[in-house]
Design a protein around this motif. Structure first.
Motif, PDB file in Angstrom:
ATOM      1  N   ILE A  89       0.837  -1.213   0.000  1.00 27.50           N
ATOM      2  CA  ILE A  89       0.000   0.000   0.000  1.00 27.50           C
ATOM      3  C   ILE A  89       0.862   1.249   0.000  1.00 27.50           C
ATOM      4  O   ILE A  89       0.654   2.165  -0.793  1.00 27.50           O
ATOM      5  CB  ILE A  89      -0.940  -0.001   1.228  1.00 27.50           C
ATOM      6  CG1 ILE A  89      -2.071  -0.990   0.990  1.00 27.50           C
ATOM      7  CG2 ILE A  89      -1.515   1.395   1.486  1.00 27.50           C
ATOM      8  CD1 ILE A  89      -3.085  -1.043   2.095  1.00 27.50           C
ATOM      9  N   ASN A 218     -10.638   1.482  -2.444  1.00 26.62           N
ATOM     10  CA  ASN A 218     -10.216   2.212  -1.244  1.00 26.62           C
ATOM     11  C   ASN A 218     -11.382   2.550  -0.332  1.00 26.62           C
ATOM     12  O   ASN A 218     -11.223   2.606   0.883  1.00 26.62           O
ATOM     13  CB  ASN A 218      -9.446   3.469  -1.617  1.00 26.62           C
ATOM     14  CG  ASN A 218      -7.992   3.150  -1.849  1.00 26.62           C
ATOM     15  OD1 ASN A 218      -7.219   3.073  -0.901  1.00 26.62           O
ATOM     16  ND2 ASN A 218      -7.624   2.892  -3.094  1.00 26.62           N
ATOM     17  N   SER A 225      -8.147  -2.939   0.515  1.00 22.20           N
ATOM     18  CA  SER A 225      -7.340  -2.492  -0.624  1.00 22.20           C
ATOM     19  C   SER A 225      -5.952  -3.120  -0.538  1.00 22.20           C
ATOM     20  O   SER A 225      -5.359  -3.474  -1.551  1.00 22.20           O
ATOM     21  CB  SER A 225      -7.264  -0.965  -0.677  1.00 22.20           C
ATOM     22  OG  SER A 225      -6.767  -0.454   0.520  1.00 22.20           O
ATOM     23  N   GLY A 226      -5.453  -3.278   0.701  1.00 22.66           N
ATOM     24  CA  GLY A 226      -4.151  -3.917   0.884  1.00 22.66           C
ATOM     25  C   GLY A 226      -4.182  -5.352   0.393  1.00 22.66           C
ATOM     26  O   GLY A 226      -3.274  -5.806  -0.312  1.00 22.66           O
ATOM     27  N   GLN A 377      -2.362   3.923  -5.513  1.00 23.12           N
ATOM     28  CA  GLN A 377      -2.833   3.438  -4.217  1.00 23.12           C
ATOM     29  C   GLN A 377      -2.172   4.185  -3.058  1.00 23.12           C
ATOM     30  O   GLN A 377      -2.812   4.504  -2.063  1.00 23.12           O
ATOM     31  CB  GLN A 377      -2.551   1.929  -4.129  1.00 23.12           C
ATOM     32  CG  GLN A 377      -2.875   1.303  -2.806  1.00 23.12           C
ATOM     33  CD  GLN A 377      -4.304   1.562  -2.379  1.00 23.12           C
ATOM     34  OE1 GLN A 377      -5.201   1.653  -3.216  1.00 23.12           O
ATOM     35  NE2 GLN A 377      -4.527   1.721  -1.087  1.00 23.12           N
ATOM     36  N   THR A 378      -0.887   4.466  -3.195  1.00 26.48           N
ATOM     37  CA  THR A 378      -0.186   5.170  -2.115  1.00 26.48           C
ATOM     38  C   THR A 378      -0.832   6.531  -1.872  1.00 26.48           C
ATOM     39  O   THR A 378      -1.035   6.939  -0.734  1.00 26.48           O
ATOM     40  CB  THR A 378       1.311   5.336  -2.472  1.00 26.48           C
ATOM     41  OG1 THR A 378       1.843   4.044  -2.713  1.00 26.48           O
ATOM     42  CG2 THR A 378       2.078   6.002  -1.355  1.00 26.48           C
ATOM     43  N   ALA A 381      -3.997   6.178  -0.098  1.00 24.26           N
ATOM     44  CA  ALA A 381      -3.827   5.874   1.329  1.00 24.26           C
ATOM     45  C   ALA A 381      -3.459   7.133   2.110  1.00 24.26           C
ATOM     46  O   ALA A 381      -3.881   7.301   3.257  1.00 24.26           O
ATOM     47  CB  ALA A 381      -2.748   4.809   1.508  1.00 24.26           C
TER      48      ALA A 381
END
Lengths: 669, 83
Positions: A89, A218, A225-226, A377-378, A381
């Motif tokens: 993530i 998300n 999501s992870g 994704q990062t 997050a």
């Protein structure tokens, strides 16, 4: 819908079996919407948040299918991430940049001829040294700020609000760019492999769909999501390490891989200069965007949060450094060069190491495309988390601070998706132009964060503070130099835009902060003030156009609030008004009636004027205007009812000395 | 009315006069041409005071009241003061 069952426990005394025995049965009926919590509290069940209307229930059900069941706040700990899930993530952004960072440097070096490619390895070593320094600096930050040591928190706590907001704005801009650029890169890579996408101009719609998909996952929560995104990231990691490993072994055994021949990219020639090297260095530094993600997301880790975050940060940097150096080394060994045919450096290295386009080559290429898309994704997050911190501090709209049904910061997730989509659509998917802006924001936040840490150690002066301060100090200086390099090397290429966007955002956040602070002052209840007993000295006014049940209900309510209730009737028909008055005097006792004749057929404005006069004449007496309002059950009823009520309420709300209260009238069944 | 104490009567007269003042202000501002203040319990008692106040602004007040009625209405409108 009212809960038909009582929720307050009742104590029922009962007699025992033997004479003199007494016992008490505590009846705690289980209600549909509530259950009993600790210390006598009542806890709402999921049923309590389910909508009543059919459309609302349909939407609620659809959200359950799409996002999963509603999570309770108590389940927050279960949503925390173990290291193996946190790594993909928080590191998908940095990992994905390995796919293009070396190539970006080479495109710049190409201007000085192929001999300049020799500088790639020294530049890469410099970048990895910088990465090690930043990693050590952030390890210290994570330890010092175990509740989340993002650049904003550290800079704000140690340097002040303005540096904190500059760091925050820089990061927010970077997160948006990361989503737009990474998803676009992934889709364009895919489009190179699947030409039909380009043929029918499907790239932009596909980019939008990908962003919406990442957003949806998300919204299901960080843990899910992870789980979903872990596999593609680990496959990419495995593929990268395998290609580097096989390349090293083959070279060691004297069978060095050789890249297939390609048409070199025709770069505009310029002489080797310091500026050119600086630009190549700056391009390579794009690999470091996302390094701070772990430090921002410490609270998302399982306990002990800081320890797990530190470990994840080190693993991430070790993998990034190894892959980056490995790729740069393989460039030199294989002789891969920027290609005019669109064959990427990674593709050439893969083909060289695997002796052609074998299944392993395709796994490498497809996992690269996947990880480029997942690099977003990062940002998904971290952006919502940073926005929530800013909202809690009063620099962002408050809704960003609230967690949604799945404990995710839903507002931030949706906002990030929308802004990124707007960016992609506005640029027609051609987001390469945004890449020069990419890293300047990140390095600005690095510098501010590290400078803040120096101040932190200086103030705290705990054991080993000098060593810590030196590490962060060197980190701050080096990253500041990189910012300057960026500014010089990339200014003309678009970095100047950041100099406009970041200050605009900072000013916006300061204005929001000022607004919230002034609201806080207005709403502050002085600790010494005591709320007195009920007062009936206020004036109550009920606008009344006819002898109707909704208005009578408002008058009845008014009589419970005040001794002075006045009904106001505005008319252009004196005859009808006389009839109304006669009926009013007959049926309503103890309430004054004011009939305002308005020959211009305007009903609301004279009423507003009247209310203003009464309120202004005696400001010490509060005027409460009770507006009868019919409860609307269907959307089309809005057009049929309450129009005057809405107008009146809009005109009077916020008027000094006037309180407007709606008195809802439910249609009798 | 019988149940009202002296203080309550004074308060009620003040309150009803305030309503007349509001009506006068409304007409002076041009927001209405005539305002009827109805259901007044002490309308007959405030009539003279209301006329005096309206007269200052060249408005007139007429009572709409039948002997025996419990309540009365006062009408404020533009025009010379009633004799």
């Amino acid at each position: 819908m009212a809960d038909p069952q009582p929720v307050v426990p009742s104590r029922i005394p009962r007699s025992g079996r033997k004479p003199g025995d007494r016992r008490v049965t505590v009846d705690r009926p289980e209600a549909r919407f509530f259950r009993y919590g600790e210390q006598g509290t009542i806890v709402a069940k999921v049923a309590a948040i389910e909508p009543d209307s059919r459309a609302g229930r349909l939407g609620f059900g659809a959200r359950r299918v799409l996002f999963g069941r509603v999570l309770s706040t108590h389940e927050e700990m279960e949503q925390r991430l173990p290291k193996w899930k946190a790594l993909p993530i928080f590191s998908s952004d940095v990992m994905s940049s390995v796919a293009y960072a070396s190539e970006a440097s080479m495109f710049t070096l190409a201007a000085a001829g192929s001999v300049a490619y020799g500088l790639l390895m020294p530049i890469s070593i410099l970048i990895v040294a910088l990465l090690i320094l930043v990693t050590f600096s952030y390890r210290q930050t994570i330890r010092a700020y175990p509740n989340g040591g993002g650049s904003y928190i550290v800079a704000r706590a140690n340097l002040g609000v303005l540096p904190g907001l500059i760091a925050a704005a820089s990061l927010l801009v970077d997160y948006v760019l990361t989503v737009a650029v990474s998803v676009s890169s992934g889709v364009y890579n895919l489009s190179a492999a699947v030409p039909i996408l380009d043929e029918f101009k499907l790239e932009v719609p596909l980019i939008v769909i990908c962003i919406l998909l990442v957003m949806t996952v998300n919204l299901r929560g960080l843990k899910e999501s992870g789980s979903l995104f872990a596999a593609p990231t680990y496959i990419f990691l495995g593929s990268m390490l395998l290609v580097i490993g096989i390349g090293v072994v083959r070279t060691a055994l004297g069978n060095a891989p050789v890249a297939p021949p390609t048409t070199p990219f025709p770069a505009a020639l310029e002489g080797m200069s310091l500026l050119l090297v600086m630009r190549a260095f700056a391009d390579g530094c794009s690999a470091m965007t996302g390094t701070e993600a772990v430090a921002n997301g410490v609270p998302a880790f399982k306990p002990p949060e800081w320890k797990n975050a530190q470990m994840t940060m080190v693993i991430m940097s070790a993998l990034l450094g190894s892959m980056f150096l490995g790729m740069s080394w393989l460039v030199g060994v294989t002789g891969a060069v920027p290609s005019a045919t669109g064959d990427s450096i990674l593709s050439q290295i893969g083909a060289a190491v695997y002796d052609g386009r074998t299944p392993l080559y395709y796994i490498l290429m497809f996992s690269t495309m996947g990880v480029l898309i997942l690099a977003a994704q990062t940002s998904f997050a971290d952006f919502p988390r940073l926005a929530s911190i800013l909202a809690k501090d009063g620099f962002f709209p408050r809704q960003f601070a609230f967690r949604g049904e799945r404990l995710a910061f839903s507002s931030g997730i949706v906002a990030l998706a929308i802004v990124s989509i707007v960016l992609v659509v506005a640029f027609g998917g051609d987001v390469n132009r945004l890449i020069p802006l990419y890293a300047i924001g990140v390095f600005t936040s690095f510098t501010l964060s590290q400078s803040g840490m120096v101040r932190h150690w200086w103030t705290e002066r705990g054991p080993g503070w000098r060593r810590s301060a030196v590490i962060n100090g060197v980190g701050a200086m080096v990253t500041a130099v990189v910012v300057v390099i960026f500014a010089i090397a990339k200014f003309a290429l678009g970095a100047w835009i950041v100099l406009i966007i970041v200050p605009v955002m900072v000013v916006g956040m300061l204005l929001i902060g000022r607004e919230y602070r002034s609201a806080q002052v207005e709403l502050h209840v002085r600790p010494e003030s005591v709320i007195g007993p009920p007062s009936r000295g206020q004036r109550v006014i009920v606008p009344m156009q006819d002898m109707r049940r909704d208005a009578i209900q408002a008058i009845k309510l008014g009589l419970t609030m005040s001794k002075s209730v006045v009904a106001v009737h505005v008319t252009d028909d004196l005859h009808a008004a006389e009839q109304f008055r006669a009926r009013f005097e007959e049926q309503v006792r103890g309430v004054d009636l004011v009939i305002v004749e308005s020959p211009y057929r305007e009903f609301v404005r004279p009423l507003i004027r009247y209310l203003e006069f009464t309120a202004e004449k005696d400001p010490s007496v509060v005027t409460i205007v009770l507006i009868p309002e019919r409860i609307i059950k269907h959307w089309w009823e809005r057009f049929l009812y309450n129009q005057s009520a809405y107008r009146l309420r809009d005109a009077l709300t916020g008027h000094p000395g006037i309180i407007v209260a709606d008195v809802p009238f439910r249609r009798p069944r | 009315m019988d149940s009202l104490t002296e203080t309550a009567v004074r308060d009620e007269i003040d309150r009803e006069l305030r309503l007349i003042d509001d009506a006068i202000a409304l007409i002076r501002a041009g927001a209405a041409v005539r305002v009827t203040v109805a259901n007044l319990r002490l309308g007959s008692s405030v009539l003279e005071a209301a006329r005096a106040r309206a007269g200052l602004h060249r408005l007139r007040v007429t009572a709409d009241w039948t002997p025996g009625d419990e309540v009365c209405a006062l009408v404020v409108e533009a025009g010379p003061r009633d004799g």
